[in-house]
Each structure stands twice: as structure tokens, then as C-alpha cells.
Design an enzyme around this catalytic site. Structure first.
Site, mmCIF file in Angstrom:
data_model
loop_
_atom_site.group_PDB
_atom_site.id
_atom_site.type_symbol
_atom_site.label_atom_id
_atom_site.label_comp_id
_atom_site.label_asym_id
_atom_site.label_seq_id
_atom_site.Cartn_x
_atom_site.Cartn_y
_atom_site.Cartn_z
ATOM 1 C CD GLU A 112 -0.833 -3.404 -1.970
ATOM 2 O OE1 GLU A 112 0.197 -2.841 -2.423
ATOM 3 O OE2 GLU A 112 -1.948 -3.316 -2.498
ATOM 4 C CD GLU B 220 -2.191 1.178 -2.980
ATOM 5 O OE1 GLU B 220 -2.055 1.694 -4.108
ATOM 6 O OE2 GLU B 220 -1.271 0.566 -2.405
ATOM 7 C CE1 TYR C 44 4.791 -3.395 -1.697
ATOM 8 C CE2 TYR C 44 3.450 -1.407 -1.878
ATOM 9 C CZ TYR C 44 3.584 -2.783 -1.989
ATOM 10 O OH TYR C 44 2.501 -3.539 -2.386
#
Length: 501
Positions: free
Chosen positions: A291, A172, A243
Site C-alpha cells: 500500500e 495491517e 501514504y
């Protein structure tokens, strides 16, 4: 409600890479200490790893595990995690403001992965470190012997190389929260040179370039195009993270979040192909969604955690039934892009936004999201087929036309099986007619469903109430199958096929 789904051998999306069902262990919260590793637990083996956790991980069939971060890796000195455990330094982990003891390091984690049957997806620190530390780590892990770092590995007890194939170039790096955050130009240049040096040490490795931390980043798009333009020739995959949550308690909109994932993936693929065209390259860059998960339940609690503890409870979301339905939709979406998404890592594996939870003095147990992931990871092998679906849609605050049926088909030619994964997003029964113009079902091996639970119900230690159960709500007629999908349900239909002539 009626739905029609047609599946044909000719509707191939792509071969499913086993690494699509990867996961993630970061040195944060209770993922490592109190999660996979707890020497004083009754089930701990000689190395201190909880065997009850290992059994649940094996049941999930996780083939690849990203390690050791995550934000943690951007301040991590890998040399701290090798050599005699008693001599390893304790460090302040600035990412999660915790105390890292380094009791578990490269050797210990590699041994654990071998026990659970998973490969390591190793991340290198491009925050506070850089090219030199990265190429040394590759030498330590993968070079046979006779050099400084490979002999260090042997001295530390590992004679044969770890032979780690997949490597992440930082984590990231587009995020201002990241230790050593960089601009796209800064990161692209560093990643290019680091990848080149790492592959000079071991030309067999594959490396993953950092894409955007999520699709809402203000630099999304510009970041991808810049770093790909710089590092394209040296890298093998582009990563991206996302997410999802339901903070507004809007079930219909929450169940539609997989449409956002679908759009995100398509956009990133387009950017990879744009740079390919710009460079007149024959090389295709595939994606690593390294992720992804549901994450929103624990946000308020995490604000109260005191800093500088060893393994404080962080990001310990307790997942409910609606989360399991959404996770099923997200898994189906990944399979819809099996031609380009070759690696994906459910973040994370134990205790930290995880399918597996542990009690310090008790057992390990399965959260609601464990079951859809386990079923897709074990049964979603072979080739993903793109179905043609006719079904009603609904609208939400964010999405114009959400199909009530979310589904994908997977064919395993070796086993001669066809598996259907399906979510009924609606609050009424769905009559699904499955048409197979060039396939014939010999037998329905199993039809399981998760349905009828209170939408906010959760599993607990000793009470895993939300799990798949067998259904007989189907009727087979030659190359057709009629199934009843209950309201708000996750369904898996596994069939054997009549062999081709």
C-alpha cells in the site's frame, strides 16, 4: 540550474520485477461497486463490469492487484463471496461501516483480472478468522479437484484452478484500528502456522507477512523484528505501507517526501537482513510495498459520510499537478530499491485514492497521477541503474539536503533501450547533461514532460488537461545528451542504444 547525471551498465541496482507496478482493489467506497462493477452502465459487459474502466486499467499495464482488502479483509468471510449470487448474504462491513452485498466475489474478480491482464494478490482474513479459513481458500482457489473445496469451485463454474500465486497473511495487523488487531507475538505465531498450512495445500505459492502500517507506528521496528523472528522460515516477503500528503501546503517539503520513503525502505531491508543473520539463514526476504500513494485531500469529507450504505463515496481524493510530481518521485524511489522491493501496490486503482475515477452516469477518466504511473509501468522494464548525480540541494523543515533533481535510469537489454525518469523539484529551468561512459544513444525515441501547470490544478471528467506532452528540448552528441528540464516538471526520456559490438 545545472545538473550532471552519469549512467553506466555497471551501476546495476537490480532486475525490475513486473509486480512493482501492482495496484489494489478493496471492497470499500466506490472501488468495486460503481467503480469496476456497474451493471446498469452503458459500457457494462455481460458480467456487469464497466468496459471503459477496463480499458484504462489495461493502459496502465497493472500486472498484479491486491484483493479484497485492506481493512475490509479482517472481517471478511470468503465463503460469502462464492456460489450463486442471488444466495449470497449481505453483511455489515465493520471496517468501513458499509453494507457489503457480495455481488462481486472471488469468481467475478478473477474473471475481471483475466480481462485486464492482471494476477490476483489474495489476502486472507487473520482478524476474525484464521488458519482453517485460509487453507480452505487456497484449496478452493488452487487445488485441481477431487476434494471438498475444489469440487465446490467446480460446482460454482470454475473447472480449472485460479492458480493464485501471491497471498497476503492478513492486513495491517499492527494497527489498533484493525478488526482482530494482534500483538507482534500473537500475529507472528499465527502467520507462521497459517503460512505453513497454506503451503502444505499448494507448495508453489508465495506469502507476504504483515510489516508495519506506516513508519510512524510506535511499534515500528520492534514489530518487524518480532514477526520476522517467528515466521521467517515460512514466508517470502515482508509488507509495509505508507501514504503521503501536503496538509501544511509546503511544496518544497512535499516534493521531498520521497526521501522519507527511501529511508523507510532501507530500514525495513536492514531489519530483514538482521534476522537473516541471526538465524544463519541463506534465505533472503524481499519486500512488498503493498500500500502506497498520496492520501489527504478527502479526509474532511469522509467524516460526513453516513454509515451502512452500499458503496458510499470514500477516500475520493482529487489529485492535482503537485501530486503528480510527488508520485513521480515516489516511483523513482521504488526503482532505486528494485533489488529488494519486488512487489508494490498503488492503493488504490479506481475511485478510492485512485488514478482512475468514474462518473455514475458518465465516463471514466484519468487523474493527474495516472500518467507518471502509466509511463513508469510501461517503460520501466529491465534493470534499474543507479546514476551518479551532481546537482544543488535545498533544505526544508524536515529534510536537510534535498536534491533538486530526482532521477533514475532503466535499461532494457532486450529492446536495447535506455529510459530516464526525472523530476525537477526546482522552480527554475534545469540544464541536465547526461553522460554515458559505456553506452551510446542511437536515437531519442521520445522525450515527454508534464510541466507549466498551475500547481493545484486538477483533471476532471471531460477535461484531462494535465498530461504529458512531447518536448524537443534536447541535443544529442555521441554518448552525451543535453536536456532542458522545465521548472517543477515530470520528464521521461526514452532512447534507443547503439548495439554492443
Amino acid at each position: 540550474m545545472d545538473a550532471v547525471m552519469s549512467v553506466s551498465r555497471g551501476q546495476k541496482i537490480g532486475e525490475i520485477d513486473r509486480r512493482l507496478y501492482g495496484s489494489f482493489i478493496e471492497h470499500m467506497g466506490r472501488a468495486v461497486y460503481g467503480g469496476i462493477y456497474q451493471p446498469d452502465h452503458p459500457t457494462a459487459n455481460d458480467q456487469g463490469f464497466r468496459q471503459d474502466v477496463m480499458e484504462l486499467v489495461k493502459e496502465l499495464s497493472v500486472p498484479l492487484i491486491r484483493y479484497p482488502g485492506g481493512n475490509f479483509v479482517s472481517g471478511f468471510n470468503w465463503e460469502d463471496s462464492v456460489g450463486p449470487v442471488e444466495g449470497r448474504p449481505k453483511r455489515l462491513d465493520l471496517a468501513w461501516r458499509s453494507l457489503e452485498t457480495n455481488q462481486v466475489g472471488v469468481h467475478e474478480f478473477a474473471a475481471w483480472c483475466q480481462e485486464v491482464g492482471a494476477e490476483i494478490n489474495m489476502a486472507v482474513n487473520l482478524g476474525t478468522r484464521g488458519l482453517d479459513a485460509a487453507r480452505n481458500l487456497v484449496e478452493y482457489c488452487n487445488y485441481p479437484g477431487g476434494t471438498y473445496w475444489s469440487e465446490k469451485r467446480k460446482t460454482n463454474g470454475q473447472i480449472e484452478p485460479f492458480a493464485i500465486k501471491t497471498w497476503c497473511l492478513g492486513n495491517e495487523m499492527d494497527g489498533p484500528w484493525q478488526i482482530g488487531h494482534k500483538t507482534a507475538k500473537e500475529y507472528g505465531r499465527l502467520a507462521e502456522e497459517t503460512a505453513k498450512a497454506m503451503k502444505l495445500v499448494d507448495e508453489s505459492i508465495e506469502v507476504v507477512l504483515c510489516g508495519s502500517s506506516n513508519s510512524q507506528m510506535p511499534t515500528f521496528g520492534e514489530w518487524e523484528l518480532t514477526v520476522l523472528d517467528q515466521a521467517y522460515d515460512q514466508i517470502d516477503y515482508l509488507s509495509f505501507h505508507q501514504y503521503y500528503g501536503n496538509p501544511t501546503d509546503d511544496l518544497g517539503n512535499y516534493l521531498a517526501r520521497s526521501l522519507d520513503m527511501d529511508q523507510f525502505i532501507s530500514g525495513v531491508v536492514a531489519m530483514c537482513d538482521a534476522i537473516k543473520a541471526k538465524k544463519h539463514s541463506k534465505k533472503q526476504i524481499n519486500l512488498s510495498f503493498d500500500e502506497w500513494n498520496i492520501w489527504y485531500h478527502s479526509a474532511e469529507h469522509d467524516l460526513t459520510v453516513k454509515p451502512w450504505q452500499v458503496a458510499p463515496p470514500l477516500l475520493e481524493d482529487h489529485y492535482n499537478f503537485e501530486d503528480a510530481l510527488v508520485l513521480g518521485c515516489l516511483l523513482i524511489t521504488l526503482l532505486k530499491h528494485a533489488d529488494r522491493v519486488k512487489i508494490a501496490c498503488l492503493a488504490q486503482l479506481v475511485n478510492v485514492i485512485a488514478p482512475i475515477m468514474t462518473e455514475e452516469d458518465g465516463e471514466a477518466w484519468r487523474q493527474t497521477i495516472y500518467y507518471p504511473f502509466m509511463q513508469v509501468a510501461t517503460l520501466g522494464q529491465g534493470v534499474a541503474l543507479r546514476p551518479e548525480i551532481t546537482v544543488d540541494t535545498y533544505a526544508t523543515s524536515e529534510f536537510v539536503a534535498v536534491p533538486y533533481l530526482e532521477s533514475i535510469a532503466v535499461i532494457d537489454e532486450e529492446k536495447n533501450e535506455l529510459v530516464i525518469f526525472a523530476v525537477n523539484r526546482g522552480e527554475e529551468e534545469m540544464h541536465l547533461d547526461l553522460h554515458l561512459p559505456d553506452l551510446e544513444i542511437a536515437e531519442v525515441i521520445d522525450f515527454s514532460e508534464m510541466s507549466g501547470y498551475v500547481i493545484k490544478a486538477v483533471n476532471q471528467a471531460g477535461n484531462e488537461q494535465i498530461k504529458p506532452v512531447s518536448s524537443q528540448a534536447y541535443e544529442r552528441k555521441e554518448n552525451q545528451l543535453h536536456c532542458l528540464l522545465k521548472p517543477l516538471s515530470w520528464n521521461v526520456i526514452r532512447t534507443s542504444l547503439t548495439p554492443k559490438n
